[in-house]
Design an enzyme around this catalytic site. Structure first.
Site, PDB file in Angstrom:
ATOM      1  CD  GLU A   1      -2.986  -1.245   2.180  1.00  0.00           C
ATOM      2  OE1 GLU A   1      -2.868  -0.506   3.184  1.00  0.00           O
ATOM      3  OE2 GLU A   1      -3.945  -2.034   2.008  1.00  0.00           O
TER       4      GLU A   1
ATOM      5  CD  GLU B   1      -5.011 -10.881  -5.853  1.00  0.00           C
ATOM      6  OE1 GLU B   1      -4.429  -9.867  -5.399  1.00  0.00           O
ATOM      7  OE2 GLU B   1      -6.166 -11.210  -5.519  1.00  0.00           O
TER       8      GLU B   1
HETATM    9  N1  THU Z   1      -6.186  -6.542  -2.119  1.00  0.00           N
HETATM   10  C1  THU Z   1      -5.371  -7.472  -2.693  1.00  0.00           C
HETATM   11  O1  THU Z   1      -4.141  -7.429  -2.552  1.00  0.00           O
HETATM   12  N2  THU Z   1      -5.941  -8.447  -3.427  1.00  0.00           N
HETATM   13  C2  THU Z   1      -7.281  -8.626  -3.582  1.00  0.00           C
HETATM   14  O2  THU Z   1      -7.699  -9.581  -4.241  1.00  0.00           O
HETATM   15  C3  THU Z   1      -8.215  -7.675  -2.995  1.00  0.00           C
HETATM   16  C4  THU Z   1      -7.616  -6.518  -2.295  1.00  0.00           C
HETATM   17  C5  THU Z   1      -5.567  -5.512  -1.285  1.00  0.00           C
HETATM   18  C6  THU Z   1      -5.576  -4.110  -1.826  1.00  0.00           C
HETATM   19  C7  THU Z   1      -5.474  -3.299  -0.546  1.00  0.00           C
HETATM   20  O3  THU Z   1      -4.109  -3.228  -0.175  1.00  0.00           O
HETATM   21  C8  THU Z   1      -6.201  -4.149   0.483  1.00  0.00           C
HETATM   22  O4  THU Z   1      -6.245  -5.460  -0.053  1.00  0.00           O
HETATM   23  C9  THU Z   1      -7.589  -3.676   0.802  1.00  0.00           C
HETATM   24  O5  THU Z   1      -8.349  -3.537  -0.341  1.00  0.00           O
END
Ligand code: THU
Length: 159
Positions: A63, A74
Site C-alpha cells: 500500500e 496478485e
Molecule cells: N487486495 C489485494 O491485494 N488483493 C485482492 O484480491 C483484494 C484486495 C488488497 C488491496 C489493498 O491493499 C487491500 O487489499 C484492501 O483492499
C-alpha cells in the site's frame, strides 16, 4: 431479443484433498501475507504463482499513502514472476487474506484489475492459470480466470 447465460464452475476442496503441489502453493500464499505492507487497510493479502517448471514466486499487497499507488498481491506476484522468468509460463495462482488476527473463512477473489492482468498472463503464454482461493472453510478453485471474468477483453478482441 436473444439471451445467453454465462456459467462458471467452482470446486471447493478441503486442503488435504488438493495435490501436494497445490497444497504447497496455498501455504506459500498464506506465508506471503506476512510480507504484506498494509498500514492503511490492515488487510494482508498474499499470492503465490507456480511456474511451469515448478518454481514458486510470491507477492503481497503493497500500500501507499497515495492510495492508488499501491498494488494488490496478485499483480505483485505475477509481475515479479513475469519480470524474473519471462520465458516460463505461470500455471497456477493461490491467494490468501489475513486480517484482525486470522485468515478469512470465505476466500477473497481477485479485484477486476487483477483479473484483467491474470487474463493477460494466460493470453501471453497461451495457457490457463488455475486459481486457488484460500478460505479456512475450503479452497475455492477455478481452472482459468475466464471463469471470473465473463465477456473478457484480450488482444484478439482488437482484431
Ligand atoms: N487486495 C489485494 O491485494 N488483493 C485482492 O484480491 C483484494 C484486495 C488488497 C488491496 C489493498 O491493499 C487491500 O487489499 C484492501 O483492499
Amino acid at each position: 431479443m436473444k439471451q445467453y447465460d454465462i456459467t462458471a464452475s467452482v470446486c471447493v476442496y478441503q486442503p488435504d484433498e488438493l495435490s501436494a503441489d497445490d497444497q504447497q502453493l496455498v501455504r506459500a500464499a498464506m506465508e506471503a501475507t506476512r510480507t504484506s505492507y498494509a498500514p492503511y487497510s490492515r488487510f494482508c493479502v498474499g499470492a503465490a504463482a507456480r511456474l511451469a517448471d515448478g518454481q514458486v514466486v510470491t507477492g503481497s499487497n503493497q500500500e501507499n499513502a497515495a492510495f492508488p499507488s499501491g498494488l494488490c498481491a496478485e499483480r505483485t506476484a505475477l509481475f515479479a514472476a513475469n519480470a524474473q522468468h519471462p520465458d516460463t509460463p505461470v500455471v497456477a495462482l493461490a491467494i490468501a487474506a489475513f486480517t484482525q488476527g486470522h485468515f478469512l473463512s470465505d476466500p477473497i477473489s481477485p479485484c477486476g484489475a487483477c483479473r484483467q492482468v491474470i487474463l493477460e498472463v494466460e493470453d501471453r503464454y497461451g495457457q490457463p492459470i488455475r486459481i486457488l482461493l484460500y478460505g479456512t472453510e475450503g479452497v475455492h478453485v477455478v481452472d482459468s480466470v475466464k471463469a471470473l471474468l465473463p465477456l473478457y477483453f484480450v488482444s484478439a478482441s482488437m482484431k
